[in-house]
Scaffold this motif. Structure first.
Motif, PDB file in Angstrom:
ATOM      1  N   UNK A 244     -19.426  -0.166 -13.699  1.00  0.00           N
ATOM      2  CA  UNK A 244     -18.832  -1.353 -14.330  1.00  0.00           C
ATOM      3  C   UNK A 244     -17.743  -1.889 -13.406  1.00  0.00           C
ATOM      4  N   UNK A 245     -17.867  -3.142 -13.024  1.00  0.00           N
ATOM      5  CA  UNK A 245     -16.952  -3.742 -12.065  1.00  0.00           C
ATOM      6  C   UNK A 245     -15.548  -3.848 -12.624  1.00  0.00           C
ATOM      7  N   UNK A 246     -14.576  -3.453 -11.803  1.00  0.00           N
ATOM      8  CA  UNK A 246     -13.163  -3.580 -12.147  1.00  0.00           C
ATOM      9  C   UNK A 246     -12.473  -4.436 -11.091  1.00  0.00           C
ATOM     10  N   UNK A 247     -11.191  -4.709 -11.297  1.00  0.00           N
ATOM     11  CA  UNK A 247     -10.475  -5.616 -10.396  1.00  0.00           C
ATOM     12  C   UNK A 247     -10.126  -4.990  -9.046  1.00  0.00           C
ATOM     13  N   UNK A 248     -10.126  -3.658  -8.979  1.00  0.00           N
ATOM     14  CA  UNK A 248      -9.871  -3.006  -7.697  1.00  0.00           C
ATOM     15  C   UNK A 248      -8.532  -3.380  -7.103  1.00  0.00           C
ATOM     16  N   UNK A 249      -8.532  -3.613  -5.773  1.00  0.00           N
ATOM     17  CA  UNK A 249      -7.263  -3.935  -5.115  1.00  0.00           C
ATOM     18  C   UNK A 249      -6.776  -5.352  -5.394  1.00  0.00           C
ATOM     19  N   UNK A 250      -7.546  -6.118  -6.148  1.00  0.00           N
ATOM     20  CA  UNK A 250      -7.092  -7.451  -6.562  1.00  0.00           C
ATOM     21  C   UNK A 250      -6.409  -7.410  -7.935  1.00  0.00           C
ATOM     22  N   UNK A 251      -6.355  -6.249  -8.542  1.00  0.00           N
ATOM     23  CA  UNK A 251      -5.713  -6.115  -9.840  1.00  0.00           C
ATOM     24  C   UNK A 251      -4.220  -6.389  -9.762  1.00  0.00           C
ATOM     25  N   UNK A 252      -3.693  -7.285 -10.579  1.00  0.00           N
ATOM     26  CA  UNK A 252      -2.273  -7.640 -10.481  1.00  0.00           C
ATOM     27  C   UNK A 252      -1.329  -6.483 -10.809  1.00  0.00           C
ATOM     28  N   UNK A 253      -1.704  -5.627 -11.762  1.00  0.00           N
ATOM     29  CA  UNK A 253      -0.829  -4.506 -12.096  1.00  0.00           C
ATOM     30  C   UNK A 253      -0.833  -3.475 -10.969  1.00  0.00           C
ATOM     31  N   UNK A 254      -2.015  -3.190 -10.438  1.00  0.00           N
ATOM     32  CA  UNK A 254      -2.079  -2.283  -9.282  1.00  0.00           C
ATOM     33  C   UNK A 254      -1.231  -2.822  -8.131  1.00  0.00           C
ATOM     34  N   UNK A 255      -1.391  -4.092  -7.798  1.00  0.00           N
ATOM     35  CA  UNK A 255      -0.658  -4.667  -6.677  1.00  0.00           C
ATOM     36  C   UNK A 255       0.851  -4.571  -6.896  1.00  0.00           C
ATOM     37  N   UNK A 256       1.287  -4.861  -8.127  1.00  0.00           N
ATOM     38  CA  UNK A 256       2.713  -4.817  -8.443  1.00  0.00           C
ATOM     39  C   UNK A 256       3.254  -3.393  -8.318  1.00  0.00           C
ATOM     40  N   UNK A 257       2.544  -2.436  -8.907  1.00  0.00           N
ATOM     41  CA  UNK A 257       3.022  -1.056  -8.883  1.00  0.00           C
ATOM     42  C   UNK A 257       2.980  -0.473  -7.472  1.00  0.00           C
ATOM     43  N   UNK A 258       1.971  -0.855  -6.709  1.00  0.00           N
ATOM     44  CA  UNK A 258       1.906  -0.356  -5.337  1.00  0.00           C
ATOM     45  C   UNK A 258       3.072  -0.878  -4.519  1.00  0.00           C
ATOM     46  N   UNK A 259       3.438  -2.123  -4.721  1.00  0.00           N
ATOM     47  CA  UNK A 259       4.593  -2.686  -4.016  1.00  0.00           C
ATOM     48  C   UNK A 259       5.881  -1.971  -4.430  1.00  0.00           C
ATOM     49  N   UNK A 260       6.015  -1.702  -5.723  1.00  0.00           N
ATOM     50  CA  UNK A 260       7.194  -0.982  -6.201  1.00  0.00           C
ATOM     51  C   UNK A 260       7.235   0.437  -5.640  1.00  0.00           C
ATOM     52  N   UNK A 261       6.080   1.069  -5.540  1.00  0.00           N
ATOM     53  CA  UNK A 261       6.000   2.425  -4.997  1.00  0.00           C
ATOM     54  C   UNK A 261       6.475   2.446  -3.540  1.00  0.00           C
ATOM     55  N   UNK A 262       6.058   1.439  -2.777  1.00  0.00           N
ATOM     56  CA  UNK A 262       6.486   1.365  -1.383  1.00  0.00           C
ATOM     57  C   UNK A 262       7.993   1.173  -1.271  1.00  0.00           C
ATOM     58  N   UNK A 263       8.576   0.427  -2.189  1.00  0.00           N
ATOM     59  CA  UNK A 263      10.028   0.268  -2.190  1.00  0.00           C
ATOM     60  C   UNK A 263      10.728   1.599  -2.421  1.00  0.00           C
ATOM     61  N   UNK A 264      10.199   2.389  -3.333  1.00  0.00           N
ATOM     62  CA  UNK A 264      10.769   3.707  -3.596  1.00  0.00           C
ATOM     63  C   UNK A 264      10.682   4.580  -2.353  1.00  0.00           C
ATOM     64  N   UNK A 265       9.527   4.565  -1.718  1.00  0.00           N
ATOM     65  CA  UNK A 265       9.313   5.407  -0.544  1.00  0.00           C
ATOM     66  C   UNK A 265      10.268   5.061   0.581  1.00  0.00           C
ATOM     67  N   UNK A 266      10.361   3.787   0.899  1.00  0.00           N
ATOM     68  CA  UNK A 266      11.081   3.397   2.100  1.00  0.00           C
ATOM     69  C   UNK A 266      12.552   3.067   1.882  1.00  0.00           C
ATOM     70  N   UNK A 267      12.982   3.004   0.638  1.00  0.00           N
ATOM     71  CA  UNK A 267      14.409   2.815   0.365  1.00  0.00           C
ATOM     72  C   UNK A 267      15.101   4.111  -0.015  1.00  0.00           C
TER      73      UNK A 267
END
Length: 272
Positions: A244-267
């Motif tokens: 069943x097709x999902x949004x994958x890397x175009x998913x807005x929640x995934x994209x938002x959380x991944x960006x936040x995760x990177x902020x945690x890592x590098x800050x």
């Protein structure tokens, strides 16, 4: 040490009975991410099995730096193993006063944004080793689940417990979303509490409604987004579940959380 120079006794209870625990993690700019969280989880397991280990977080930090230095100071993928000593045949060991520590490093390969396919694993998730799940050497259930997949590089298996509840991936924790609400299984299902899972829960809660609970596998057939997490791969988007097709890397929640995760890592917010 070279791999060929390492010697592990066949009388070790780590070898004979799988009495041992491990942690997998990576470094960012030379520093172990969430070192305290990994050490806390390991210590909880060692305490539960009456295993005495003198390793300290600072010793581990230094050892990881030394191994990175041998590879031109590149960040690496690490596996820390703590296993029972040479107690011989038989289980009459009230406590393990002599344990061994083995730290392995390999080259780090992380492809951010790469999507995976997810499938239900037919073999049920086994129950916890004791009162809760440890990251133990007893990985047979995961190995059997992995055999149902062609490649962990492109696929992930979703494990279901005997009660029919979604638990986790073969090497990951799992999240999904529907109608802007994030869902993830609770520890009551028998999952391993991943360090990346804890970070995602922390960064998601100020922005989204997050439901942690026991969810049936059929709940996954009407979702919009899914992603998996672990300490090395971070957040990995799932582009389909059971075809069943999902949004994958175009998913807005995934994209938002991944960006936040990177902020945690590098800050460096993981140390706060």
């Amino acid at each position: 040490m070279k791999e060929s120079d390492v010697s592990i006794s066949p009388m070790s209870h780590g070898f004979l009975y799988g009495v041992g625990f491990f942690e997998t993690f990576r470094t960012y700019n030379g520093e172990v991410f969430q070192l305290d969280a990994h050490f806390e989880r390991l210590t909880r397991a060692l305490t539960d099995l009456n295993m005495a280990c003198s390793l300290t977080p600072e010793q581990l930090r230094i050892a990881c730096r030394q191994l990175n230095e041998l590879d031109e100071n590149k960040d690496g993928y690490f596996r820390l193993n703590v296993y029972a000593g040479e107690e011989g045949l038989g289980l009459a060991v009230p406590q393990y006063d002599h344990v061994h520590v083995l730290l392995l490093r390999k080259e780090l390969h992380v492809s951010r944004g790469t999507e995976k396919l997810a499938y239900r694993i037919e073999v049920p998730r086994n129950s916890e080793e004791t009162t809760y799940r440890h990251k133990s050497f007893n990985f047979l259930n995961n190995v059997k689940a992995r055999q149902q997949l062609n490649s962990l590089a492109t696929e992930e298996g979703i494990l279901i417990n005997r009660e029919g509840y979604v638990v986790e991936g073969v090497t990951s924790n799992v999240f999904w979303s529907k109608d802007h609400v994030i869902y993830t299984p609770s520890v009551a299902t028998g999952l391993l509490e991943g360090t990346a899972r804890s970070t995602v829960l922390k960064i998601a809660s100020p922005h989204y409604e997050v439901c942690i609970g026991e969810f049936k596998e059929e709940d996954l057939h009407s979702i919009e987004e899914m992603w998996i997490t672990n300490a090395v791969q971070e957040l990995v988007p799932i582009k389909s579940y059971e075809n069943k097709r999902l949004l994958g890397n175009k998913g807005p929640i995934y994209q938002h959380l991944h960006a936040l995760y990177q902020q945690v890592v590098y800050k460096g917010e993981n140390e706060k």
